[in-house]
Scaffold this active site. Structure first.
Site, PDB file in Angstrom:
ATOM      1  N   HIS A  37      36.023  41.707  53.729  1.00 21.40           N
ATOM      2  CA  HIS A  37      36.508  40.322  53.725  1.00 21.40           C
ATOM      3  C   HIS A  37      36.206  39.640  55.067  1.00 21.40           C
ATOM      4  CE1 HIS A  37      39.506  42.176  50.799  1.00 21.40           C
ATOM      5  NE2 HIS A  37      38.920  41.248  50.068  1.00 21.40           N
ATOM      6  N   GLN A  61      44.012  37.935  35.750  1.00 21.44           N
ATOM      7  CA  GLN A  61      42.818  38.782  35.675  1.00 21.44           C
ATOM      8  C   GLN A  61      43.159  40.265  35.531  1.00 21.44           C
ATOM      9  OE1 GLN A  61      41.488  37.390  39.672  1.00 21.44           O
ATOM     10  NE2 GLN A  61      40.871  39.522  40.013  1.00 21.44           N
ATOM     11  N   ARG A 187      41.379  48.607  46.833  1.00 19.71           N
ATOM     12  CA  ARG A 187      41.881  49.704  45.996  1.00 19.71           C
ATOM     13  C   ARG A 187      41.637  51.078  46.619  1.00 19.71           C
ATOM     14  NH1 ARG A 187      40.665  45.857  41.756  1.00 19.71           N
ATOM     15  NH2 ARG A 187      42.509  45.596  40.430  1.00 19.71           N
TER      16      ARG A 187
END
Length: 282
Positions: A37, A61, A187
């Protein structure tokens, strides 16, 4: 750096900035930021006068049984990374503001969302395109930056922006990896130390296929077997897909060549990881 939660306040800020001729770049995220990011934010800083990032874990989502409630969140850490990366505004709306009572409007890109993650996560991309469309309408950026790790997402967003005449420049940025090659992902925080090592099978599979391709193997069936053989060395790994596609259309190909995308989705324990590489250059 400023934190904005109100949709109306964000729109007012962007309207004022645009009226002054200032260029806005935007990095949409679901938070739990990492250096992938940050690389997008640093490039956004280079390209514009104002850098906005959103931190919003988008409920639409996530499918039934997916990890919405467990998705990692750490706003204080996110603020530190964003500020260090040159972000001016964090837009962090509440879900109740983004999807108020009675909400019933969705954006659906059709063909591009059918293969790969779309096949195994029905409804996922409808949630992605809807929230990104809403964020674009709120932030009103000139440029938006996305990572190429989510390659299908990038293709779908580009299609939406073109089809709906949004007039936003979409930039795809290279995958950022840990030192050992694992693609950075929020994740990854789910992985135990043992699973973290097992997850390296995705990168090893990509590397093995690239080596075979560079040695002259163009048959997709053979290249897929090479990928699967590498992943199968990890007993806990469960392959969702290992697909070879045209990088523009995401149509399946039978012979690899310039512009062929190899996309992987693999579960390590309960954690679903994705990665990809482009074979050859156009």
């Amino acid at each position: 750096m400023r934190i904005i939660e109100s949709i109306q306040e964000m729109q007012a800020f962007s309207n004022a900035a645009r009226s002054e001729g200032r260029r806005i770049s935007f990095v949409p995220t679901m938070g739990y930021l990492h250096q992938g990011h940050a690389s997008l934010m640093r490039e956004a800083r280079r390209l514009s006068d104002i850098v906005v990032t959103s931190i919003f874990v988008n409920p639409t989502q996530f499918g039934a049984g997916e990890d919405f409630d467990a998705y990692p969140r750490d706003m204080e850490r996110d603020k530190s990374i964003a500020e260090a990366s040159g972000v001016d505004i964090i837009f962090a709306p509440k879900a109740s503001a983004m999807y108020p009572r009675g909400y019933e409007t969705y954006v659906d890109v059709e063909r591009l969302t059918l293969p790969l993650c779309g096949a195994s996560r029905p409804g996922h991309f409808r949630g992605v395109t809807t929230v990104v469309c809403k964020l674009f309408n709120i932030v009103m950026p000139h440029i938006a930056l996305f990572g190429e790790k989510d390659f299908q997402q990038l293709a779908v967003i580009r299609r939406m922006v073109e089809d709906l005449n949004m007039g936003i420049e979409i930039l795809g940025m290279p995958i950022v990896r840990e030192e050992d090659g694992l693609a950075m992902s929020s994740r990854n925080a789910y992985l135990s130390p043992v699973q973290r090592q097992e997850a390296l099978c995705l990168k090893r599979a990509l590397d093995a296929v690239r080596t075979s391709y560079m040695s002259g193997e163009l048959r997709v069936a053979a290249l897929r077997e090479t990928a699967l053989a590498e992943i199968s060395k990890v007993s806990s790994a469960v392959v969702d897909y290992a697909e070879f596609c045209d990088k523009h259309t995401l149509d399946e190909v039978l012979t690899a060549g310039a512009g062929t995308l190899l996309a992987l989705a693999v579960r390590i324990g309960t954690t679903r990881l994705i990665d990809n590489t482009i074979l050859g250059e156009e």
